[in-house]
Motif scaffolding. Sequence first.
Motif, PDB file in Angstrom:
ATOM      1  N   TRP A   1     109.801  51.476  99.694  1.00 27.17           N
ATOM      2  CA  TRP A   1     108.390  51.600  99.293  1.00 27.17           C
ATOM      3  C   TRP A   1     108.230  51.261  97.820  1.00 27.17           C
ATOM      4  O   TRP A   1     107.295  50.531  97.435  1.00 27.17           O
ATOM      5  CB  TRP A   1     107.907  53.026  99.579  1.00 27.17           C
ATOM      6  N   ARG A   2     109.122  51.759  96.975  1.00 31.65           N
ATOM      7  CA  ARG A   2     109.065  51.483  95.542  1.00 31.65           C
ATOM      8  C   ARG A   2     109.107  49.989  95.270  1.00 31.65           C
ATOM      9  O   ARG A   2     108.287  49.459  94.508  1.00 31.65           O
ATOM     10  CB  ARG A   2     110.229  52.162  94.816  1.00 31.65           C
ATOM     11  N   GLN A   3     110.049  49.305  95.883  1.00 35.59           N
ATOM     12  CA  GLN A   3     110.171  47.872  95.669  1.00 35.59           C
ATOM     13  C   GLN A   3     108.921  47.133  96.136  1.00 35.59           C
ATOM     14  O   GLN A   3     108.418  46.235  95.448  1.00 35.59           O
ATOM     15  CB  GLN A   3     111.391  47.328  96.419  1.00 35.59           C
ATOM     16  N   GLY A   4     108.437  47.494  97.311  1.00 36.97           N
ATOM     17  CA  GLY A   4     107.261  46.823  97.842  1.00 36.97           C
ATOM     18  C   GLY A   4     106.046  46.988  96.942  1.00 36.97           C
ATOM     19  O   GLY A   4     105.318  46.022  96.674  1.00 36.97           O
ATOM     20  N   MET A   5     105.836  48.191  96.445  1.00 35.96           N
ATOM     21  CA  MET A   5     104.650  48.456  95.643  1.00 35.96           C
ATOM     22  C   MET A   5     104.731  47.867  94.245  1.00 35.96           C
ATOM     23  O   MET A   5     103.715  47.772  93.547  1.00 35.96           O
ATOM     24  CB  MET A   5     104.400  49.967  95.570  1.00 35.96           C
ATOM     25  N   MET A   6     105.909  47.420  93.824  1.00 35.34           N
ATOM     26  CA  MET A   6     106.038  46.741  92.531  1.00 35.34           C
ATOM     27  C   MET A   6     105.391  45.365  92.553  1.00 35.34           C
ATOM     28  O   MET A   6     104.988  44.836  91.514  1.00 35.34           O
ATOM     29  CB  MET A   6     107.523  46.583  92.164  1.00 35.34           C
ATOM     30  N   GLY A   7     105.315  44.755  93.715  1.00 36.23           N
ATOM     31  CA  GLY A   7     104.854  43.374  93.820  1.00 36.23           C
ATOM     32  C   GLY A   7     103.350  43.248  93.946  1.00 36.23           C
ATOM     33  O   GLY A   7     102.590  44.221  93.945  1.00 36.23           O
ATOM     34  N   SER A   8     102.919  42.000  94.083  1.00 34.82           N
ATOM     35  CA  SER A   8     101.503  41.660  94.182  1.00 34.82           C
ATOM     36  C   SER A   8     101.030  41.731  95.626  1.00 34.82           C
ATOM     37  O   SER A   8     101.636  41.119  96.516  1.00 34.82           O
ATOM     38  CB  SER A   8     101.298  40.243  93.638  1.00 34.82           C
ATOM     39  N   VAL A   9      99.941  42.425  95.868  1.00 33.79           N
ATOM     40  CA  VAL A   9      99.414  42.511  97.224  1.00 33.79           C
ATOM     41  C   VAL A   9      99.009  41.126  97.729  1.00 33.79           C
ATOM     42  O   VAL A   9      99.185  40.804  98.921  1.00 33.79           O
ATOM     43  CB  VAL A   9      98.236  43.509  97.299  1.00 33.79           C
ATOM     44  N   LYS A  10      98.484  40.283  96.862  1.00 34.24           N
ATOM     45  CA  LYS A  10      98.093  38.931  97.262  1.00 34.24           C
ATOM     46  C   LYS A  10      99.307  38.101  97.664  1.00 34.24           C
ATOM     47  O   LYS A  10      99.298  37.411  98.683  1.00 34.24           O
ATOM     48  CB  LYS A  10      97.335  38.235  96.136  1.00 34.24           C
ATOM     49  N   ALA A  11     100.365  38.187  96.871  1.00 33.95           N
ATOM     50  CA  ALA A  11     101.586  37.448  97.185  1.00 33.95           C
ATOM     51  C   ALA A  11     102.193  37.930  98.490  1.00 33.95           C
ATOM     52  O   ALA A  11     102.660  37.132  99.309  1.00 33.95           O
ATOM     53  CB  ALA A  11     102.586  37.588  96.052  1.00 33.95           C
ATOM     54  N   HIS A  12     102.201  39.233  98.706  1.00 37.46           N
ATOM     55  CA  HIS A  12     102.769  39.773  99.932  1.00 37.46           C
ATOM     56  C   HIS A  12     101.931  39.378 101.144  1.00 37.46           C
ATOM     57  O   HIS A  12     102.472  39.038 102.200  1.00 37.46           O
ATOM     58  CB  HIS A  12     102.860  41.296  99.844  1.00 37.46           C
ATOM     59  N   TYR A  13     100.628  39.405 100.988  1.00 38.23           N
ATOM     60  CA  TYR A  13      99.724  39.018 102.078  1.00 38.23           C
ATOM     61  C   TYR A  13      99.949  37.558 102.454  1.00 38.23           C
ATOM     62  O   TYR A  13     100.104  37.219 103.636  1.00 38.23           O
ATOM     63  CB  TYR A  13      98.283  39.257 101.626  1.00 38.23           C
ATOM     64  N   GLU A  14      99.997  36.683 101.454  1.00 33.19           N
ATOM     65  CA  GLU A  14     100.189  35.255 101.726  1.00 33.19           C
ATOM     66  C   GLU A  14     101.611  34.945 102.182  1.00 33.19           C
ATOM     67  O   GLU A  14     101.845  33.990 102.925  1.00 33.19           O
ATOM     68  CB  GLU A  14      99.821  34.450 100.484  1.00 33.19           C
ATOM     69  N   GLY A  15     102.560  35.785 101.758  1.00 29.02           N
ATOM     70  CA  GLY A  15     103.945  35.582 102.154  1.00 29.02           C
ATOM     71  C   GLY A  15     104.196  35.811 103.636  1.00 29.02           C
ATOM     72  O   GLY A  15     105.206  35.338 104.175  1.00 29.02           O
ATOM     73  N   ILE A  16     103.298  36.517 104.302  1.00 29.56           N
ATOM     74  CA  ILE A  16     103.447  36.744 105.749  1.00 29.56           C
ATOM     75  C   ILE A  16     103.406  35.414 106.493  1.00 29.56           C
ATOM     76  O   ILE A  16     104.186  35.183 107.418  1.00 29.56           O
ATOM     77  CB  ILE A  16     102.371  37.725 106.245  1.00 29.56           C
TER      78      ILE A  16
ATOM     79  N   GLY B   1      97.519  45.560 107.516  1.00 32.11           N
ATOM     80  CA  GLY B   1      98.135  46.713 106.880  1.00 32.11           C
ATOM     81  C   GLY B   1      98.516  46.447 105.438  1.00 32.11           C
ATOM     82  O   GLY B   1      98.305  47.285 104.552  1.00 32.11           O
ATOM     83  N   THR B   2      99.063  45.261 105.206  1.00 33.44           N
ATOM     84  CA  THR B   2      99.496  44.904 103.853  1.00 33.44           C
ATOM     85  C   THR B   2      98.304  44.729 102.927  1.00 33.44           C
ATOM     86  O   THR B   2      98.298  45.232 101.792  1.00 33.44           O
ATOM     87  CB  THR B   2     100.313  43.597 103.894  1.00 33.44           C
ATOM     88  N   GLY B   3      97.294  44.008 103.383  1.00 38.87           N
ATOM     89  CA  GLY B   3      96.180  43.671 102.508  1.00 38.87           C
ATOM     90  C   GLY B   3      95.245  44.812 102.193  1.00 38.87           C
ATOM     91  O   GLY B   3      94.638  44.841 101.114  1.00 38.87           O
ATOM     92  N   PHE B   4      95.135  45.797 103.090  1.00 37.74           N
ATOM     93  CA  PHE B   4      94.049  46.753 102.949  1.00 37.74           C
ATOM     94  C   PHE B   4      94.459  48.227 103.041  1.00 37.74           C
ATOM     95  O   PHE B   4      93.622  49.101 102.816  1.00 37.74           O
ATOM     96  CB  PHE B   4      92.958  46.417 103.967  1.00 37.74           C
ATOM     97  N   SER B   5      95.728  48.502 103.350  1.00 38.56           N
ATOM     98  CA  SER B   5      96.214  49.896 103.293  1.00 38.56           C
ATOM     99  C   SER B   5      97.704  49.873 102.980  1.00 38.56           C
ATOM    100  O   SER B   5      98.505  50.503 103.659  1.00 38.56           O
ATOM    101  CB  SER B   5      95.941  50.627 104.615  1.00 38.56           C
ATOM    102  N   ARG B   6      98.042  49.101 101.949  1.00 37.46           N
ATOM    103  CA  ARG B   6      99.435  48.751 101.691  1.00 37.46           C
ATOM    104  C   ARG B   6     100.338  49.964 101.472  1.00 37.46           C
ATOM    105  O   ARG B   6     101.433  50.026 102.024  1.00 37.46           O
ATOM    106  CB  ARG B   6      99.513  47.811 100.483  1.00 37.46           C
ATOM    107  N   SER B   7      99.923  50.925 100.682  1.00 39.85           N
ATOM    108  CA  SER B   7     100.804  52.036 100.347  1.00 39.85           C
ATOM    109  C   SER B   7     101.260  52.792 101.596  1.00 39.85           C
ATOM    110  O   SER B   7     102.457  53.023 101.794  1.00 39.85           O
ATOM    111  CB  SER B   7     100.106  52.991  99.378  1.00 39.85           C
ATOM    112  N   GLN B   8     100.321  53.184 102.441  1.00 42.30           N
ATOM    113  CA  GLN B   8     100.685  53.911 103.652  1.00 42.30           C
ATOM    114  C   GLN B   8     101.396  53.014 104.644  1.00 42.30           C
ATOM    115  O   GLN B   8     102.354  53.436 105.308  1.00 42.30           O
ATOM    116  CB  GLN B   8      99.438  54.511 104.314  1.00 42.30           C
ATOM    117  N   TYR B   9     100.950  51.746 104.738  1.00 44.89           N
ATOM    118  CA  TYR B   9     101.572  50.818 105.678  1.00 44.89           C
ATOM    119  C   TYR B   9     103.034  50.593 105.328  1.00 44.89           C
ATOM    120  O   TYR B   9     103.909  50.596 106.205  1.00 44.89           O
ATOM    121  CB  TYR B   9     100.815  49.496 105.692  1.00 44.89           C
ATOM    122  N   TYR B  10     103.322  50.409 104.059  1.00 42.45           N
ATOM    123  CA  TYR B  10     104.707  50.219 103.633  1.00 42.45           C
ATOM    124  C   TYR B  10     105.532  51.475 103.881  1.00 42.45           C
ATOM    125  O   TYR B  10     106.712  51.390 104.254  1.00 42.45           O
ATOM    126  CB  TYR B  10     104.765  49.835 102.158  1.00 42.45           C
ATOM    127  N   HIS B  11     104.949  52.619 103.672  1.00 42.89           N
ATOM    128  CA  HIS B  11     105.659  53.866 103.955  1.00 42.89           C
ATOM    129  C   HIS B  11     106.052  53.934 105.426  1.00 42.89           C
ATOM    130  O   HIS B  11     107.197  54.278 105.770  1.00 42.89           O
ATOM    131  CB  HIS B  11     104.771  55.066 103.587  1.00 42.89           C
TER     132      HIS B  11
END
Length: 272
Positions: A182-197, A147-157
């Motif tokens: 959602w605002r805070q999440g979308m400010m960050g890097s998708v790569k960092a969030h993906y690896e942070g899991i 969800g984070t890596g490939f549909s982040r906007s809707q997944y975070y919502h």
Amino acid sequence: MSTIKVKDGTEIYYKDWGIGQPIVFHHGWPLSGDDWDTQMMFFLSQGYRVIAHDRRGHGRSGQSSQGNDMDTYVADIAELTTALDLKDAIHIGHSTGGGEAIRYVAKHGMGRVAKAVLISAVTPIMIKGESNPEGVPMPIFDEIRKGTGFSRSQYYHDFTTAFYGYNREGAKVSEGIKNNWWRQGMMGSVKAHYEGIKAFSESDFTEDLKRVEVPVLVLHGEDDQIVPFHQAPKAAKLLQNGTLISYPGFPHGMPTTEAETINRDILSFINS
């Protein structure tokens, strides 16, 4: 903006307000220091110096391609606290930030830390394994990765619903709180969030918890749908000087939805 450049060149953003004994806030995944707004304002009004950073790859900090792991997160905090010359500090971590906070205290806090607070924390370890049969199965984290890596906007919502317990009967839903997550999440890097899991799900904080000598308050909601409540008693038991407070019905995001209660209990702990 207030930033420091850590040893690999990544810029770490932070807020530093007030004077007095410092309180350092460690935010959860995939958020930013803004998630502590309510606590920052409350403890500032109580006469404390309050500091909140954006973890690398999150918020306004640099989006480095490397270092999206727990040890690097903690090394970044060590550089920040040294740069700000923080002593007699209280470190407060929520969720992933709870793991970051306790590892910082264990590895770098000698002579600098007075107390710590873990809120809805990922300690001692989240993932299911032979040593942690009650843990969360890997397929759950693989779903979060997808969800984070490939549909982040809707997944975070969608993620905010369980995060704040808004799927429970009688819950008072705040669209503003959901939008701010959602605002805070979308400010960050998708790569960092993906690896942070991997960082928050597979990091083992058992030895960190055992090593910490300062008083630590463990707070956890019994209706946490993100980090299961059974984590909290385990973490508290491993601590040399730990105190557990549990809250029936409180969700994972209780520092926001139940800020008055959480702030009061933290203040009482600090003053004790």
